[in-house]
Design a protein around this motif. Structure first.
Motif, PDB file in Angstrom:
ATOM      1  N   ARG A  18       0.803  -1.228   0.000  1.00  0.00           N
ATOM      2  CA  ARG A  18       0.000   0.000   0.000  1.00  0.00           C
ATOM      3  C   ARG A  18       0.831   1.271   0.000  1.00  0.00           C
ATOM      4  NH1 ARG A  18      -4.825   0.053   4.109  1.00  0.00           N
ATOM      5  NH2 ARG A  18      -5.029   2.029   2.982  1.00  0.00           N
ATOM      6  N   GLY A  19       2.127   1.152   0.268  1.00  0.00           N
ATOM      7  CA  GLY A  19       3.018   2.301   0.208  1.00  0.00           C
ATOM      8  C   GLY A  19       2.720   3.379   1.226  1.00  0.00           C
ATOM      9  N   LEU A  20       2.238   2.984   2.428  1.00  0.00           N
ATOM     10  CA  LEU A  20       1.889   3.967   3.449  1.00  0.00           C
ATOM     11  C   LEU A  20       3.140   4.488   4.146  1.00  0.00           C
ATOM     12  CD1 LEU A  20      -1.278   2.348   5.096  1.00  0.00           C
ATOM     13  CD2 LEU A  20      -1.143   3.932   3.154  1.00  0.00           C
ATOM     14  N   SER A  21       3.006   5.674   4.733  1.00  0.00           N
ATOM     15  CA  SER A  21       4.137   6.287   5.424  1.00  0.00           C
ATOM     16  C   SER A  21       4.403   5.576   6.756  1.00  0.00           C
ATOM     17  CB  SER A  21       3.856   7.771   5.690  1.00  0.00           C
ATOM     18  OG  SER A  21       2.828   7.919   6.659  1.00  0.00           O
ATOM     19  N   GLU A  22       5.574   5.816   7.294  1.00  0.00           N
ATOM     20  CA  GLU A  22       5.955   5.191   8.569  1.00  0.00           C
ATOM     21  C   GLU A  22       5.023   5.616   9.696  1.00  0.00           C
ATOM     22  OE1 GLU A  22       9.825   4.999  11.579  1.00  0.00           O
ATOM     23  OE2 GLU A  22      10.070   5.685   9.510  1.00  0.00           O
ATOM     24  N   SER A 150       5.595  16.990   7.499  1.00  0.00           N
ATOM     25  CA  SER A 150       6.504  15.932   7.047  1.00  0.00           C
ATOM     26  C   SER A 150       6.975  16.186   5.619  1.00  0.00           C
ATOM     27  CB  SER A 150       5.816  14.571   7.132  1.00  0.00           C
ATOM     28  OG  SER A 150       4.632  14.552   6.364  1.00  0.00           O
ATOM     29  N   GLU A 151       6.108  16.794   4.804  1.00  0.00           N
ATOM     30  CA  GLU A 151       6.492  17.136   3.431  1.00  0.00           C
ATOM     31  C   GLU A 151       7.546  18.234   3.434  1.00  0.00           C
ATOM     32  OE1 GLU A 151       2.099  16.116   1.444  1.00  0.00           O
ATOM     33  OE2 GLU A 151       2.679  18.190   1.856  1.00  0.00           O
ATOM     34  N   LYS A 172       1.684  11.699   1.386  1.00  0.00           N
ATOM     35  CA  LYS A 172       1.320  10.430   2.009  1.00  0.00           C
ATOM     36  C   LYS A 172       1.417   9.289   1.000  1.00  0.00           C
ATOM     37  CE  LYS A 172      -1.813  12.235   5.556  1.00  0.00           C
ATOM     38  NZ  LYS A 172      -3.204  12.200   6.091  1.00  0.00           N
ATOM     39  N   GLY A 173       1.916   8.156   1.488  1.00  0.00           N
ATOM     40  CA  GLY A 173       2.058   7.001   0.612  1.00  0.00           C
ATOM     41  C   GLY A 173       3.095   7.193  -0.477  1.00  0.00           C
ATOM     42  N   ASN A 174       4.041   8.130  -0.233  1.00  0.00           N
ATOM     43  CA  ASN A 174       5.099   8.441  -1.203  1.00  0.00           C
ATOM     44  C   ASN A 174       4.555   8.923  -2.552  1.00  0.00           C
ATOM     45  OD1 ASN A 174       7.399   7.888   0.410  1.00  0.00           O
ATOM     46  ND2 ASN A 174       7.116   5.694   0.092  1.00  0.00           N
ATOM     47  N   LYS A 175       3.332   9.456  -2.529  1.00  0.00           N
ATOM     48  CA  LYS A 175       2.747  10.000  -3.757  1.00  0.00           C
ATOM     49  C   LYS A 175       3.290  11.405  -3.994  1.00  0.00           C
ATOM     50  CE  LYS A 175      -1.489   7.288  -3.442  1.00  0.00           C
ATOM     51  NZ  LYS A 175      -2.967   7.326  -3.263  1.00  0.00           N
ATOM     52  N   LEU A 268      -3.134  20.473  -2.370  1.00  0.00           N
ATOM     53  CA  LEU A 268      -3.015  19.892  -1.035  1.00  0.00           C
ATOM     54  C   LEU A 268      -2.636  18.415  -1.084  1.00  0.00           C
ATOM     55  CD1 LEU A 268      -6.097  21.465   0.797  1.00  0.00           C
ATOM     56  CD2 LEU A 268      -3.699  22.082   1.090  1.00  0.00           C
ATOM     57  N   GLY A 269      -2.876  17.771  -2.226  1.00  0.00           N
ATOM     58  CA  GLY A 269      -2.581  16.352  -2.338  1.00  0.00           C
ATOM     59  C   GLY A 269      -3.640  15.480  -1.699  1.00  0.00           C
ATOM     60  N   HIS A 270      -4.891  15.992  -1.643  1.00  0.00           N
ATOM     61  CA  HIS A 270      -5.992  15.190  -1.105  1.00  0.00           C
ATOM     62  C   HIS A 270      -6.413  14.145  -2.130  1.00  0.00           C
ATOM     63  CE1 HIS A 270      -7.425  18.476   1.935  1.00  0.00           C
ATOM     64  NE2 HIS A 270      -6.456  17.723   2.420  1.00  0.00           N
TER      65      HIS A 270
END
Length: 298
Positions: A18-22, A150-151, A172-175, A268-270
């Protein structure tokens, strides 16, 4: 299957598949850990494959006595995800939380700052120190580009496309997404990068990180919070603010000045427009003014 083994596999799935963040993975890990600790404290020996709906429900009831509805809702959601993973892997056929509803919670509107408050916070920065120039650039980026904290801390020099008028942001998710950057923000980044950062001794593995601490290493999230908190105290701002407050203010001010909601969503990357729509509820006075100005029946 033991709980620790199932949890380890689940976290690997969240990271790889899923490539989720830590940070997100840690939240899911804590949710499952709460359930396993409940079982341990009550001397219940049962595997994640065999656990029943009633046992999970007893755990949720116990947790509900110690946390607010919003936290309870998040824990239920996290546990549903864990058991859905077990179903996906073929370990279970049913999810014990399928019939357990999350508590009803109101939609919390984010705090925002006025343009005057933002100007006051930036004006309060002591520019006589190297850290002052860095901090001004940080606030300008937070407000000028609407980044998550974090970004911001992971922003690289190689992510700056000033000639094209964009920065590349890893969310989020390295997107990744490209966010426009205005000339004034470019100017303050350049002042810090060329006038301050270039004279620092930088750790070998941090050479591409834009914002550094005094030791030439990546700034932490906690440090950004501290910088903003101290500035708020300095100007006697009677409001609890965080780096995210600048992101909310970015979106709100764009909407108030006529920006398209879809464009704000992209910046915003939503993932969903629903997340962005919350900003339409923030300034009711502004919306009333818009209605009176543009509706054909005033």
């Amino acid at each position: 299957m033991k709980w620790e083994h199932a949890l380890k596999d689940y976290c690997l799935y969240l990271q790889i598949e899923r490539g989720l963040s830590e940070n997100t993975i840690n939240n899911y890990r804590l949710d499952v850990t709460k359930l396993s600790k409940y079982l341990q404290n009550n001397e219940i020996t049962i595997s994640p494959i065999q656990i029943s709906k009633s046992t999970v429900q007893d755990c949720i009831y116990a947790i509900a006595k110690t946390v607010n509805p919003r936290s309870q809702s998040r824990i239920i959601s996290g546990l549903k995800g864990f058991f859905n993973y077990l179903i996906f892997e073929g370990y279970r056929e049913t999810n014990p939380l399928d019939t357990i509803d999350s508590p009803k919670i109101g939609r919390r509107l984010p705090d925002t700052l006025s343009e005057t408050d933002i100007d006051r916070l930036i004006a309060a920065i002591d520019l006589s120190t190297p850290q002052g120039e860095r901090n001004r650039a940080i606030l300008e980026v937070l407000y000028g580009c609407g980044l998550r904290v974090s970004e911001l801390t992971h922003l690289n020099i190689s992510d700056l496309y000033f000639e094209e008028g964009f920065i590349k942001v890893t969310g989020k998710g390295n997107k990744q997404r490209f966010v426009p950057i205005v000339d004034s923000t470019v100017k303050y980044i350049a002042i810090y990068k060329d006038g301050i950062r270039n004279h620092q001794t930088i750790a070998d593995d941090q050479r591409d990180i834009l914002f550094l601490n005094r030791n030439g290493k990546q700034l932490t999230r906690a440090m950004i919070f501290t910088i903003i908190k101290q500035l708020a105290i300095k100007i006697n701002l009677n409001k609890k603010i965080s780096p995210h407050t600048f992101r909310h203010s970015f979106a709100t001010h764009l909407l108030e000045n006529g920006a398209d909601l879809r464009a704000i969503q992209l910046m915003l990357g939503h993932e969903s427009i629903t997340s962005t729509e919350i900003y339409t509820h923030i300034d009711r006075k502004h919306l009333t003014t818009v209605m009176k100005s543009f509706h054909p029946r005033p």
